[in-house]
Design a protein around this motif. Structure first.
Motif, mmCIF file in Angstrom:
data_model
loop_
_atom_site.group_PDB
_atom_site.id
_atom_site.type_symbol
_atom_site.label_atom_id
_atom_site.label_comp_id
_atom_site.label_asym_id
_atom_site.label_seq_id
_atom_site.Cartn_x
_atom_site.Cartn_y
_atom_site.Cartn_z
ATOM 1 N N MET A 248 0.590 5.430 -22.050
ATOM 2 C CA MET A 248 -0.787 5.826 -21.755
ATOM 3 C C MET A 248 -0.872 7.177 -21.060
ATOM 4 N N PHE A 249 0.078 7.485 -20.196
ATOM 5 C CA PHE A 249 -0.092 8.632 -19.311
ATOM 6 C C PHE A 249 0.955 9.726 -19.474
ATOM 7 N N THR A 250 1.843 9.600 -20.468
ATOM 8 C CA THR A 250 2.792 10.684 -20.747
ATOM 9 C C THR A 250 2.823 10.928 -22.249
ATOM 10 N N ALA A 251 3.429 12.045 -22.621
ATOM 11 C CA ALA A 251 3.614 12.365 -24.040
ATOM 12 C C ALA A 251 5.050 12.113 -24.480
ATOM 13 N N MET A 252 5.814 11.365 -23.677
ATOM 14 C CA MET A 252 7.210 11.097 -24.012
ATOM 15 C C MET A 252 7.311 10.380 -25.351
ATOM 16 N N PRO A 253 8.236 10.770 -26.225
ATOM 17 C CA PRO A 253 8.461 10.027 -27.470
ATOM 18 C C PRO A 253 8.911 8.599 -27.165
ATOM 19 N N VAL A 254 8.637 7.711 -28.084
ATOM 20 C CA VAL A 254 8.985 6.305 -27.881
ATOM 21 C C VAL A 254 10.483 6.142 -27.647
ATOM 22 N N LYS A 255 11.292 6.877 -28.375
ATOM 23 C CA LYS A 255 12.745 6.784 -28.194
ATOM 24 C C LYS A 255 13.144 7.151 -26.761
ATOM 25 N N GLN A 256 12.514 8.195 -26.214
ATOM 26 C CA GLN A 256 12.843 8.617 -24.854
ATOM 27 C C GLN A 256 12.382 7.579 -23.833
ATOM 28 N N ILE A 257 11.239 6.958 -24.082
ATOM 29 C CA ILE A 257 10.761 5.888 -23.198
ATOM 30 C C ILE A 257 11.752 4.735 -23.202
ATOM 31 N N ALA A 258 12.250 4.381 -24.390
ATOM 32 C CA ALA A 258 13.227 3.293 -24.491
ATOM 33 C C ALA A 258 14.459 3.596 -23.647
ATOM 34 N N TYR A 259 14.974 4.821 -23.741
ATOM 35 C CA TYR A 259 16.154 5.181 -22.956
ATOM 36 C C TYR A 259 15.836 5.158 -21.461
ATOM 37 N N ALA A 260 14.647 5.640 -21.078
ATOM 38 C CA ALA A 260 14.267 5.665 -19.663
ATOM 39 C C ALA A 260 14.199 4.262 -19.074
ATOM 40 N N LEU A 261 13.907 3.278 -19.926
ATOM 41 C CA LEU A 261 13.786 1.892 -19.460
ATOM 42 C C LEU A 261 15.063 1.092 -19.685
ATOM 43 N N GLY A 262 16.150 1.787 -19.980
ATOM 44 C CA GLY A 262 17.449 1.137 -20.039
ATOM 45 C C GLY A 262 17.848 0.571 -21.378
ATOM 46 N N TYR A 263 17.070 0.834 -22.419
ATOM 47 C CA TYR A 263 17.410 0.328 -23.753
ATOM 48 C C TYR A 263 18.311 1.344 -24.458
ATOM 49 N N ASP A 265 19.123 0.860 -27.593
ATOM 50 C CA ASP A 265 18.667 0.808 -28.984
ATOM 51 C C ASP A 265 17.142 0.853 -29.006
ATOM 52 N N PRO A 266 16.537 1.996 -29.360
ATOM 53 C CA PRO A 266 15.069 2.099 -29.386
ATOM 54 C C PRO A 266 14.409 1.066 -30.292
ATOM 55 N N ALA A 267 15.087 0.663 -31.363
ATOM 56 C CA ALA A 267 14.501 -0.341 -32.257
ATOM 57 C C ALA A 267 14.346 -1.670 -31.529
ATOM 58 N N TYR A 268 15.319 -2.007 -30.697
ATOM 59 C CA TYR A 268 15.215 -3.243 -29.921
ATOM 60 C C TYR A 268 14.053 -3.154 -28.931
ATOM 61 N N PHE A 269 13.897 -1.978 -28.328
ATOM 62 C CA PHE A 269 12.759 -1.776 -27.424
ATOM 63 C C PHE A 269 11.441 -1.971 -28.168
ATOM 64 N N CYS A 270 11.333 -1.421 -29.369
ATOM 65 C CA CYS A 270 10.087 -1.542 -30.136
ATOM 66 C C CYS A 270 9.784 -3.004 -30.460
ATOM 67 N N ARG A 271 10.825 -3.786 -30.774
ATOM 68 C CA ARG A 271 10.598 -5.200 -31.062
ATOM 69 C C ARG A 271 10.135 -5.932 -29.811
ATOM 70 N N ALA A 272 10.735 -5.598 -28.661
ATOM 71 C CA ALA A 272 10.321 -6.234 -27.410
ATOM 72 C C ALA A 272 8.884 -5.859 -27.061
ATOM 73 N N PHE A 273 8.521 -4.602 -27.291
ATOM 74 C CA PHE A 273 7.162 -4.171 -26.993
ATOM 75 C C PHE A 273 6.154 -4.885 -27.901
ATOM 76 N N CYS A 274 6.513 -5.055 -29.157
ATOM 77 C CA CYS A 274 5.629 -5.768 -30.094
ATOM 78 C C CYS A 274 5.390 -7.198 -29.639
ATOM 79 N N ARG A 275 6.433 -7.853 -29.128
ATOM 80 C CA ARG A 275 6.258 -9.214 -28.620
ATOM 81 C C ARG A 275 5.277 -9.232 -27.470
ATOM 82 N N SER A 276 5.321 -8.204 -26.644
ATOM 83 C CA SER A 276 4.475 -8.158 -25.451
ATOM 84 C C SER A 276 3.039 -7.751 -25.759
#
Length: 299
Positions: A248-263, A265-276
């Motif tokens: 919501m508040f940054t322009a960080m690419p999704v892949k970079q957000i995944a790495y920042a949150l300890g993932y 594998d960005p694809a795994y992060f995307c699946r977790a986000f979809c569940r949420s």
């Protein structure tokens, strides 16, 4: 008062609202406006993320905090941190206000100062008239209705002043014996403080249990009892809350957000986000960009 032997509902709020600017994360309403919808009776429940201050300015209320019940008359203040079981039954002529903040905001303000670290961690009833608390709350609510510039800065200062008044008043009130939180609640409170420090490091359940000095099974049972969710589900909800904030508040690419949150594998992060969120990260960001996070101004 309601029977506390039945399961206690947990009202969680991990959604997008917690990512609003600080000035718009406050909520307040009169005691009559909410309780009158429920015949002036609020059944036992707890809030997973919310910190509440109830100011009884007129009338009487029956209050349940954890396993203790008592009747209070105005003026009185009830402090309800996150995870505390509480219930009310009000007189029909009740007067007063309930203020709601996010527990994380309250903890950040208190823990920034050595002499208030850990303060306001237990529910308290303040029955003696305390002009400092009443005045601080009145000033806060007055500013909360102000839509002029620098509102966020002003509200931050007024919340700090109110919390300081509450700390002083609660310490006086706690000189009287207060029931200790049940063990499961104590464990979950400590767990959530640890999650705040470690959620971006992809720690396993064993790490959290070891740090708390209990077994993984014990930690899971405590979380299920208090929050109605497993320990790792609580961690994932905290991670996904942070992900929403980034989207919501940054322009960080999704892949970079995944790495920042300890993932790793960005694809795994995307699946977790979809569940949420029930949608992929990019669609969530696009949807939020079309919606203003600011509520309409009140007259």
């Amino acid at each position: 008062m309601p029977d506390l032997a039945s399961p206690v509902p947990v009202y969680a709020l991990y959604g997008e609202k917690s990512a609003l600017p600080f000035a718009d994360r406050l909520h307040w309403e009169t005691l009559a406006s909410r309780s009158s919808l429920h015949n002036f009776r609020i059944d036992p429940h707890r809030h997973e993320q919310l910190f509440q201050v109830l100011h009884l300015a007129g009338g009487r209320a029956e209050v349940v905090l954890e396993s203790a019940a008592r009747t209070i008359t105005a003026p009185a203040i009830v402090i309800v941190p996150a995870l505390s079981v509480h219930a009310y039954r009000f007189d029909r002529d009740v007067q007063g206000t309930v203020l709601t903040l996010f527990q994380t905001d309250v903890r950040a303000m208190l823990d920034a100062h050595a002499d208030t670290t850990g303060a306001l961690g237990a529910p308290v009833i303040i029955t003696a008239a305390d002009p400092a608390v009443a005045d601080a709350l009145a000033d806060l609510l007055l500013e909360a209705g102000n839509r002029d510039g620098a509102r966020g800065l002003a509200l931050t200062g007024r919340v700090s002043t109110m919390l300081a008044a509450l700390v002083r008043a609660s310490r006086r009130a706690l000189a009287a014996t207060q029931p200790a939180p049940e063990p499961a609640v104590r464990h979950v409170q400590a767990f959530r403080r640890l999650v705040e420090q470690e959620f971006a490091n992809q720690r396993r359940l064993a790490f959290y249990a070891s740090a708390l000095g209990i077994t993984p099974g014990h930690l899971n049972r405590s979380c299920q009892t208090v929050l109605g969710a497993s320990a790792m589900a609580v961690v994932e909800r905290r991670v996904m809350h942070e992900a929403r904030h980034y989207l919501m508040f940054t322009a960080m690419p999704v892949k970079q957000i995944a790495y920042a949150l300890g993932y790793s594998d960005p694809a795994y992060f995307c699946r977790a986000f979809c569940r949420s969120a029930s949608m992929p990260p990019n669609r969530f960001r696009s949807h939020q960009s079309r919606s203003s996070v600011f509520p309409p101004a009140t007259p």
